[in-house]
Design a protein around this motif. Sequence first.
Motif, PDB file in Angstrom:
ATOM      1  N   LYS A 138      12.313-141.072-100.625  1.00 33.07           N
ATOM      2  CA  LYS A 138      11.994-140.636-101.987  1.00 33.07           C
ATOM      3  C   LYS A 138      10.478-140.566-102.194  1.00 33.07           C
ATOM      4  O   LYS A 138       9.722-141.337-101.617  1.00 33.07           O
ATOM      5  N   ASP A 139      10.055-139.622-103.017  1.00 36.41           N
ATOM      6  CA  ASP A 139       8.634-139.374-103.225  1.00 36.41           C
ATOM      7  C   ASP A 139       8.023-140.440-104.129  1.00 36.41           C
ATOM      8  O   ASP A 139       8.521-140.693-105.238  1.00 36.41           O
ATOM      9  N   VAL A 140       6.956-141.060-103.641  1.00 35.95           N
ATOM     10  CA  VAL A 140       6.257-142.066-104.433  1.00 35.95           C
ATOM     11  C   VAL A 140       4.761-141.774-104.451  1.00 35.95           C
ATOM     12  O   VAL A 140       4.209-141.184-103.514  1.00 35.95           O
ATOM     13  N   LEU A 141       4.129-142.202-105.528  1.00 35.49           N
ATOM     14  CA  LEU A 141       2.685-142.108-105.682  1.00 35.49           C
ATOM     15  C   LEU A 141       2.094-143.509-105.603  1.00 35.49           C
ATOM     16  O   LEU A 141       2.673-144.467-106.136  1.00 35.49           O
ATOM     17  N   VAL A 142       0.958-143.634-104.941  1.00 36.45           N
ATOM     18  CA  VAL A 142       0.278-144.916-104.796  1.00 36.45           C
ATOM     19  C   VAL A 142      -1.068-144.820-105.496  1.00 36.45           C
ATOM     20  O   VAL A 142      -1.860-143.909-105.224  1.00 36.45           O
ATOM     21  N   HIS A 143      -1.335-145.762-106.398  1.00 36.71           N
ATOM     22  CA  HIS A 143      -2.507-145.690-107.251  1.00 36.71           C
ATOM     23  C   HIS A 143      -3.406-146.909-107.061  1.00 36.71           C
ATOM     24  O   HIS A 143      -3.046-147.876-106.403  1.00 36.71           O
ATOM     25  N   GLY A 144      -4.552-146.867-107.714  1.00 42.38           N
ATOM     26  CA  GLY A 144      -5.387-148.020-107.982  1.00 42.38           C
ATOM     27  C   GLY A 144      -5.806-148.832-106.772  1.00 42.38           C
ATOM     28  O   GLY A 144      -6.110-148.302-105.704  1.00 42.38           O
ATOM     29  N   ALA A 145      -5.813-150.160-106.973  1.00 38.98           N
ATOM     30  CA  ALA A 145      -6.273-151.066-105.926  1.00 38.98           C
ATOM     31  C   ALA A 145      -5.383-150.992-104.692  1.00 38.98           C
ATOM     32  O   ALA A 145      -5.864-151.186-103.568  1.00 38.98           O
TER      33      ALA A 145
END
Length: 363
Positions: free
Chosen positions: A323-330
Motif C-alpha cells: 500500500k502507498d505510504v508517505l513519509v514525512h518530517g523527522a
Amino acid sequence: MSAERKDDHVRLAVEQQHGHSGHNQFDDVSFVHHALAGVDRSDVSLATSFAGVEWQVPLYINAMTGGSEMTGAINRDLAIAARETGVPIATGSVSPYFKNPDTAETFSVMRRENPDGFIMANINATTSVDNARRAIDLVRADALQIHLNTIQETVMPEGDRSFSSWGRRIEEIAAAVGVPVVVKEVGFGLSRETVALLEKSGVAVADVGGSGGTNFARIENGRRELADYAFLDGWGQSTPACLLDAGGAGIPLLASGGVRDPLDVVRSLALGAVAAGASGPFLRTVVDDGVEALVAQLSTWLDQIAALMTALGARTPAEMASKDVLVHGALRSFCDDRGVATGRLATRSGSPDTIHRTIGSIR
C-alpha cells in the motif's frame, strides 16, 4: 527488592501513559488515499504467518511484568483478555523466578488462564541455556523472547554493566531451545546492523521495539536518588524508523514501541512488520479499568484493524506491504541519512510487478 522494583515499574509505566503527549514518529507516516481501492470486509483475514508461527491476528500483547503479588494479578487479567480475544501474549521477564522460585505463580497463571493461547516467555540476554529452558517450561511457551536493554541497564541503579557476551549467549539459546526465538528491544530500537547479526545468530524473528512508547530510561531514572540520567530521555530510534531501516531483513520483523491505536498497527504492517504489539495502552486499561475493559479494547482494536484494511484494499496483513505510504518530517530525515529511499513507497501499488513486494525490496 526484585518484587518492589517490578511494582515500581508498573506504577511508573502507568504514570507515563497518563502523561503521554500522544505524538511520536508514527505520525510521520500517512497513507495515500485511493477512493476505489476498498474490498469487501468478508474477504479480509487478519491471520498472519511467519517463521513457522501462525497467529489469527496481527496484534499481540507485549511483555510487561511479573514477580510480585500485584504483577501476578495483572498477568492473570492480561491472560484472560488474551484468551477472550485470541491475541498472542508475552510474559514479563521471568528473571524474578530464577532468583526466587516462589514467584512462579505470577507467571504460570498466564498459561492456566489461557491454556490454548500463544504465549511467549521472556528472558534477558544473560540467561543461561538451562534457565531459558526453565522459562519455556514455566508457561509451556510457544516461543521465547530475549529482550535487549543496554540503556535500561545503564540507568538502572542495580543494573548490569557487562554486555559483551550477549551476542554469544543469544546464539547459544537459539541453537538449544525447541521453540522459535524472538529478540526484542525494550524501547530503544533495533538497527538494520543489529537485525543482520540476529539473523546470523539463528534468531527466528526480530521485534524492533522502538522508542515512542514506554520509556525505560525515564522509568529507571525515576528510581535514582538524583535522577541524573535525564539526558538519555530521547535515546534510540522509533519503531517506524527501525522498520524502514531494517527493511529487507532476512528474518521477519515485529513492530512494538509507541503503538498507540489500530492505525499504528496498520502503519506497521505497511512498513514491513508481520504483526504489531503494544504494552503501555493495555497496561493502563487493565490497571485503571479492569479486565472487561481490556477485552473490549482489544476487540475494538481488532475490528478497527480489519476496517482499515478493508478501506485500504488489503485482504491480508501481508498485502499491507504493497500500500502507498508517505513519509514525512523527522522520520524522512532519518531515512535520508540512513540511505532508505522512501519516495517510491508512495507509488508502489501502481505497478503490477511490485504489488506483493515488501518494504525491503525498495532499498
